[in-house]
Design an enzyme around this catalytic site. Structure first.
Site, PDB file in Angstrom:
ATOM      1  CG  ASP A 285      -2.115   0.939   1.002  1.00  0.00           C
ATOM      2  OD1 ASP A 285      -2.067   1.742   0.045  1.00  0.00           O
ATOM      3  OD2 ASP A 285      -3.083   0.888   1.788  1.00  0.00           O
TER       4      ASP A 285
HETATM    5  C1  BGC Z   1      -4.894   3.391   0.131  1.00  0.00           C
HETATM    6  C2  BGC Z   1      -5.038   2.366  -0.972  1.00  0.00           C
HETATM    7  C3  BGC Z   1      -4.938   3.045  -2.311  1.00  0.00           C
HETATM    8  C4  BGC Z   1      -3.624   3.783  -2.387  1.00  0.00           C
HETATM    9  C5  BGC Z   1      -3.412   4.493  -3.708  1.00  0.00           C
HETATM   10  C6  BGC Z   1      -3.670   4.258  -0.037  1.00  0.00           C
HETATM   11  O1  BGC Z   1      -3.708   5.339   0.835  1.00  0.00           O
HETATM   12  O2  BGC Z   1      -4.868   2.751   1.374  1.00  0.00           O
HETATM   13  O3  BGC Z   1      -6.273   1.704  -0.846  1.00  0.00           O
HETATM   14  O4  BGC Z   1      -5.076   2.127  -3.337  1.00  0.00           O
HETATM   15  O5  BGC Z   1      -3.579   4.755  -1.346  1.00  0.00           O
HETATM   16  O6  BGC Z   1      -4.248   5.579  -3.838  1.00  0.00           O
END
Ligand code: BGC
Length: 739
Positions: A285
């Site tokens: 993530d």
């Molecule tokens: C989130 C993810 C997301 C990623 C990209 C993160 O803050 O937890 O779910 O896909 O950002 O935007």
């Protein structure tokens, strides 16, 4: 002259010998890579998101994230608003692939500098609604429509679906997740993945695993028993991975039993790959965890969105031997094997031309499949052409989805007032005008809507249009209650959030008194992404429709149900438990008492309906405008059959659930657990359907088994199976002795 020709010939021979991704084998491409190219391939090229000019100062957004620097210059920012790009090695035919959110539809910027075209995407209903349809086939249809937008807008991998278990109603991202039950979550996710990937683009099932709160999400240490992990928090991923092979998996921010998910070799290598046979790659993530070498070794192949420090650390680690080249090669190979399939490597020439109208129709259709009718004393459906008194901000500012990375930049949203008017209902004008003015006035003072922050107006006090007078003028009242939540924060068990506010209760009781005095019905519509405590609502309301966060076609879809154009067939994918303090996981939500950054899942398997709590609206529950009878529940080999008959006056669909009571191998097991489900076709009045429910071949796992310390076991003994209309409405049973 001769020398020049000679050099040209050598260059041509050399480039003919240089393998290219998509043309030569991935092994050959990896062999031809320099160490630096390999390191850059396992680290994304962070794109500093352009702060939209309309964002008011002080609004938190991704620009606040660390990183950037050198990598910004490397980033291609090919699809503005995408969450990240990969690293390109043109000489080896490796393009910079594009990764973008998210679960309820693609999230990219709708406008681009110096370009008059728009790049809107369809805001589909959010995850909890999709799961409440209990119908993988319609979810797959949504997945294909989203995948088509991903493809046509030039994105390679969609950062979805979100599929963490809904452990507690306060989790801020519950609307992005499917269910409190791993079977419903796993099968819904599998259908979504199949749909998206049918379009030639990839998915990233997230957040692996146990990302069940937003508080301290980047470092929270979750202490979870092996049994609960296997049977609940990993199970939904196992089902989706085994039955749909998502191209990628996104590891979660949190720690599990002391180790970050993205640094956890047991999770990412032993379980995911060795046991489940996963063949795609794993990405972090965004900015997850802090030790790139540990991440590489654990099997977290790609670090997203990538920072210059990670590149430096990995290069140094390779030089010093701390990071063996075989590990780096293995991870690069996994990434390239998937990239080979992407539209960029396949040289798809995208046209930015999805059929947004057709997709809006799909969004509307699925929204009606997943809304849940919680109560109805005959007030619904509303007769055509009625005059309605429409109360509550969310009726005029209906919310299609939540905020954060799961937000979608849609072209429009249909609010409930507009949906009702479009279907021929009229609105009590004094109310409609004061609500609309109130919302417009307040919103003018609030920062503009932006994916990270969706400001909503405060509830209006209905002073200008006395409720008694309104009751005399309208045929029925609709009171809409709404809640917004999003990434970055959890909800609270306080009035105005999990609890109804005093103002909401007052409004409901005033409307109910005045309308009921004249024999006119009161309908409550819930525009929420996760459960609230509905204490009292059942006595004020004649009917309650749970509309969830139903996507951009919200107003039309809610009206389709209210008017009876569509007979509701959704059932709860999560319990509405009522009193928050009685929910077992509430004792350990956020941080466990006396701990720092640690939460102990003491409730173990007792999540949602498994806890056996008496609740307001049970898991699996949902009414219809017709009734169904169950009969002839029988077993044939490994399959169960039950006959469902529509005994009412209108066509409808029924969700049949099978719960099993297992002989317990260990103490503290739930009384019964969902082990299969199916939804009937649209049955005409009087029509019957024999529904067939299978196990492993259909579900990808055997839901009759339980985790026995170190493996799944089908305990010998007597199993009781129930064919049920909800977890609390068990209709017929059969016993099955399993050796
Ligand atoms: C989130 C993810 C997301 C990623 C990209 C993160 O803050 O937890 O779910 O896909 O950002 O935007």
């Amino acid at each position: 002259m001769k020398t020049a020709r000679f050099i040209m010939a050598i260059t041509m021979i050399m480039s003919a010998c240089t393998p290219k991704l998509g043309r030569q084998s991935v092994d050959d491409v990896v062999k031809a890579m320099t160490t630096e190219e390999k390191v850059r391939t396992v680290v994304g090229t962070y794109t500093q998101p352009a702060t939209p000019p309309e964002v008011a100062p002080g609004v938190t957004n991704r620009a606040d994230y660390p990183g950037s620097g050198e990598n910004t210059a490397l980033s291609r920012n090919q699809v503005p608003g995408a969450a990240g790009d990969g690293y390109a090695v043109p000489r080896l035919g490796i393009p910079a692939v594009v990764y973008a959110d998210g679960p309820a539809g693609l999230r990219i910027d709708p406008r681009r500098e110096g370009d008059n075209n728009t790049y809107f995407c369809t805001a589909f209903p959010t995850a909890t609604l999709l799961a409440s349809a209990w119908d993988p086939a319609v979810v797959e249809k949504v997945g294909s429509a989203i995948g088509d937008e991903v493809h046509r807008y030039g994105v390679d991998i969609l950062l979805a679906p979100g599929m963490n278990l809904q452990r507690n109603p306060l989790t801020g991202r519950n609307f992005e997740y499917y269910s409190e039950d791993p079977l419903v979550g796993g099968l819904t996710a599998a259908a979504y993945v199949r749909g998206v990937q049918s379009q030639g683009v990839g998915t990233s099932v997230k957040h692996f695993a146990a990302n069940n709160q937003e508080l301290y999400r980047n470092g929270i240490n979750e202490i979870i028993s092996d049994r609960a992990l296997r049977e609940l928090y990993l199970r939904s991923f196992e089902i989706a991975i085994k039955s749909a092979q998502p191209w990628t998996v996104m590891s979660s921010y949190n720690k599990i039993n002391g180790t970050y998910a993205s640094e956890n070799a047991w999770l990412l290598s032993s379980v995911l790959r060795d046991e489940w046979g996963y063949e795609g790659f794993v990405m972090t993530d965004w900015f997850g965890a802090d030790d790139p070498v540990a991440q590489m070794k654990a099997g977290n192949d790609l670090l997203m969105p990538g920072t210059p420090n990670q590149i430096d650390e990995l290069l140094t680690a390779v030089e010093s031997g701390k990071l063996p080249m075989e590990v780096l090669d293995r991870n690069v190979k996994r990434i390239l094997t998937i990239l080979e399939k992407t539209p960029r490597v396949q040289k798809y020439a995208y046209q930015n031309n999805p059929d947004l109208e057709a997709h809006a129709a799909i969004a509307r259709e699925i929204a009606t499949e997943g809304m849940v009718l919680l109560q109805n004393n005959g007030a619904l459906p509303l007769p055509a052409g009625q005059k309605l008194a429409l109360f509550g901000n969310y009726a005029y500012d209906t919310q299609p989805g939540g905020s954060g990375s799961g937000y979608v930049n849609r072209a429009y949203k249909v609010t409930l007032d507009k949906g009702l008017e479009a279907a021929g209902y009229s609105l009590e004008p004094c109310l409609a005008e004061s609500y609309r003015n109130h919302i417009a006035d307040e919103k003018a003072q609030l920062p503009p809507e932006y994916f990270w922050v969706v400001p909503t107006a405060s509830e209006m006090e209905v002073k200008a249009c006395p409720i008694e007078k309104t009751a005399a003028q309208a045929d029925a009242a609709i009171v809409t209650l709404g809640r917004m939540s999003g990434e970055g924060g959890d909800r609270t068990a306080t009035p105005g959030d999990y609890l109804l506010s005093d103002q909401e209760k007052q409004l409901l009781s005033d409307v109910s008194r005045s309308f009921h005095a004249l024999g006119k019905p009161v309908v409550v519509v819930l525009n929420i992404g996760a459960p609230v405590d509905l204490t009292g609502v059942e006595k004020w309301a004649d009917a309650i429709l749970l509309a969830w966060l139903p996507g951009q076609e919200a107003g039309h879809a809610i009206t389709d149900i209210l008017s009876g154009k569509v007979n509701p067939s959704g059932k709860l994918s999560v319990s509405f438990a009522g009193d928050f303090t009685r929910i077992p996981s509430s004792r350990n939500f956020g941080v466990s008492a006396g701990e720092i950054n640690t939460v102990r899942y003491e409730e173990d398997l007792m999540v949602g309906y498994r806890s056996g709590l008496q609740v307001q609206y049970p898991f699996g529950f949902g009414l219809s405008y017709t009734q169904f009878a169950y009969s002839n529940f029988r077993r044939e080999g490994d399959q169960l059959f039950v006959t469902v008959k529509n005994e009412g006056q209108v066509p409808g669909r029924e969700v049949v659930q099978i719960y099993v009571e297992k002989p317990a191998l260990t103490p503290g097991r739930p009384q019964s657990e969902l082990c299969a489900f199916a939804k009937t076709a649209l049955l005409a009045p009087g029509e019957t359907e024999e529904v067939c429910l299978g196990f492993t071949p259909v579900l990808g796992v055997d839901t009759r088994t339980q985790w026995a310390g170190d493996r799944w076991q089908l305990a010998p003994g007597r199993y009781r199976f129930w064919a049920a209309a909800s977890s609390a409405d068990l209709r017929c049973s059969l016993d099955w002795d399993i050796e």
